[in-house]
Design a protein around this motif. Structure first.
Motif, PDB file in Angstrom:
ATOM      1  N   UNK A   1     -28.050 -57.775 -27.455  1.00  0.00           N
ATOM      2  CA  UNK A   1     -26.638 -58.010 -27.109  1.00  0.00           C
ATOM      3  C   UNK A   1     -25.895 -58.696 -28.248  1.00  0.00           C
ATOM      4  N   UNK A   2     -26.501 -59.680 -28.880  1.00  0.00           N
ATOM      5  CA  UNK A   2     -25.838 -60.402 -29.969  1.00  0.00           C
ATOM      6  C   UNK A   2     -25.628 -59.489 -31.181  1.00  0.00           C
ATOM      7  N   UNK A   3     -26.604 -58.617 -31.437  1.00  0.00           N
ATOM      8  CA  UNK A   3     -26.498 -57.720 -32.584  1.00  0.00           C
ATOM      9  C   UNK A   3     -25.598 -56.527 -32.322  1.00  0.00           C
ATOM     10  N   UNK A   4     -25.129 -56.387 -31.081  1.00  0.00           N
ATOM     11  CA  UNK A   4     -24.200 -55.314 -30.757  1.00  0.00           C
ATOM     12  C   UNK A   4     -24.845 -53.977 -30.477  1.00  0.00           C
ATOM     13  N   UNK A   5     -26.145 -53.954 -30.203  1.00  0.00           N
ATOM     14  CA  UNK A   5     -26.814 -52.684 -29.897  1.00  0.00           C
ATOM     15  C   UNK A   5     -27.079 -52.542 -28.399  1.00  0.00           C
ATOM     16  N   UNK A   6     -26.584 -53.472 -27.599  1.00  0.00           N
ATOM     17  CA  UNK A   6     -26.659 -53.410 -26.140  1.00  0.00           C
ATOM     18  C   UNK A   6     -25.477 -54.180 -25.580  1.00  0.00           C
ATOM     19  N   UNK A   7     -25.041 -53.858 -24.360  1.00  0.00           N
ATOM     20  CA  UNK A   7     -23.916 -54.597 -23.769  1.00  0.00           C
ATOM     21  C   UNK A   7     -24.267 -56.062 -23.537  1.00  0.00           C
ATOM     22  N   UNK A   8     -23.258 -56.905 -23.529  1.00  0.00           N
ATOM     23  CA  UNK A   8     -23.459 -58.320 -23.242  1.00  0.00           C
ATOM     24  C   UNK A   8     -23.880 -58.490 -21.789  1.00  0.00           C
ATOM     25  N   UNK A   9     -24.930 -59.267 -21.575  1.00  0.00           N
ATOM     26  CA  UNK A   9     -25.457 -59.464 -20.222  1.00  0.00           C
ATOM     27  C   UNK A   9     -25.520 -60.933 -19.819  1.00  0.00           C
ATOM     28  N   UNK A  10     -25.251 -61.839 -20.725  1.00  0.00           N
ATOM     29  CA  UNK A  10     -25.289 -63.259 -20.387  1.00  0.00           C
ATOM     30  C   UNK A  10     -26.681 -63.838 -20.315  1.00  0.00           C
TER      31      UNK A  10
END
Length: 410
Positions: free
Chosen positions: A321-330
């Protein structure tokens, strides 16, 4: 080095190293904002340090506590987290639009974090005494229903990230238990379908997902957090700006000390620091799955695999998520992100994992000692039989060679 000692030492060193590293990064990410807001730059560090001490005590206690005793208590643990997840929805006031925390003075507890470990124990306890499920009906009774109920309550808080981490952990347990691949594919398809529905039916989740596809389309709105994380990681270069020298954490990067702490690592420590974090979780995965492979107890094997998948799966989701290769999930980064409940639960889980490794070494030692004892007893009994037989044979030889008296009139 004895079997299991290397894995145990790697787990201890990596875990304590990540916790110490997390304390440093939490202070770096929060000192400026805390000083400007409350006038105390040490506020977040002190709280996280207290949670770390409590978690370390749990780790030591559970590493010495026989994990088999947790098996009969697993249904009660699941029932307890179900009640807690219902209570947090009904009783507590929302914080940032979410009902996730019980606030008791300065202490905050998040039931969904404890739910992950409770479900792990329950699933392993059930699958350890049964053959691997062959159909969806066998899987649902009772493991599937426990996952659905807990995951549904967590999703209502709302907390999709924890639900995804829960699903990844249960999938790993089912895989190690020997569940057929066709059933795993079916379960995965159902889980993905439920996740897509949860994203689509909630407007903020739908917006977050579409912004992930192209965060630069709305860099000051839905894609703001992802864009700022990319800027922070990219500006770090190879060696970083220097510890404490990052600027993204100061009113630019939202949730810099929790979900986005890896972006702070990338900016301040660069590619070198970021790669070391990934390497640390890779070493944890190697050691944890080695403990699972070496375990001769089915419950211990499943539990070690589930705990390792929980820690490393959560780390993979956060990094993606942080690297932008997956949606943000918290999802927080294990051991590193700020968060007391997550730190307590994960350190307790590592303590259980260490106890599985210790128990396996004890079993191997007892088996070797028993084998040596049997060989020694057989040898000693053979020597004793030989020692008792030798005088008897010697007496027989002397008796047979003794000269006979011949009668005079013969």
């Amino acid at each position: 080095m004895k079997h299991g000692q290397l894995e145990q030492r790697v787990l201890v060193l990596v875990t304590l190293g990540l916790v110490a590293f997390g304390l440093v990064m939490v202070f770096s990410a929060t000192s400026a904002s805390a000083a400007l807001g409350a006038g105390d730059p040490m506020r977040f560090l002190v709280k996280q340090g207290l949670y770390a001490i409590a978690g370390a005590l749990l780790l030591v206690m559970l590493s010495r506590f026989d994990y088999h005793r947790l098996r009969p208590a697993s249904p009660l643990l699941v029932l307890g987290v179900l009640v807690a997840c219902i209570a947090v929805l009904v009783v507590t006031a929302p914080i940032n639009g979410a009902h996730r925390w019980f606030l008791v003075g300065p202490v905050s507890l998040q039931p969904s974090e404890f739910a992950k470990l409770a479900v792990c124990l329950f699933a392993c306890a059930v699958l350890a005494r049964r053959p691997a499920p062959q159909t969806l009906g066998e899987l649902m009774k009772p493991v599937g229903w426990a996952v659905v109920l807990v995951g549904g309550l967590v999703l209502l808080q709302p907390d999709l990230g924890t639900t995804i981490a829960l699903a990844v952990m249960v999938f790993a347990i089912l895989l190690v238990a020997g569940t057929p691949y066709r059933l795993l594919v079916t379960v995965s398809a159902l889980a993905i379908g439920a996740g897509v529905a949860a994203i689509w039916l909630e407007p903020y989740r739908r917006t977050r997902f579409t912004s992930f596809l192209d965060p630069w389309q709305d860099p000051e709105g839905a894609g703001f957090q992802t864009v700022q994380a990319m800027i922070g990681i990219g500006s770090g270069g190879v060696t970083g700006e220097g510890l404490g020298q990052g600027i993204q954490k100061i009113n630019f990067l939202p949730e810099a000390h929790t979900d986005m702490i890896y972006a702070v690592v990338g900016e301040e420590l660069g590619l070198v620091g970021s790669a070391l974090v990934v390497f640390a979780f890779g070493a944890f995965a190697w050691a944890g799955f080695r403990v699972a492979l070496r375990s001769r107890d089915r419950f211990g094997k499943l539990l070690a695999a589930g705990i390792t998948a929980l820690v490393c799966g959560q780390a993979a989701l956060n990094l993606a998520a942080v690297l932008g290769i997956a949606p943000l999930t918290g999802i927080p980064l294990p051991f590193v992100s700020y968060g007391g409940s997550s730190l307590l639960v994960l350190l307790a889980a590592v303590g259980i994992l260490l106890n599985i490794a210790v128990n396996e070494r004890v079993v191997e030692t007892r088996v070797r000692d028993r084998g040596r004892g049997n060989r020694g007893s057989r040898a000693s009994s053979a020597r004793s039989r030989g020692g008792a037989a030798r005088p008897r044979r010697e007496r027989d030889v002397r008796r047979n060679t003794r000269p006979r008296r011949v009668a005079a009139g013969a």
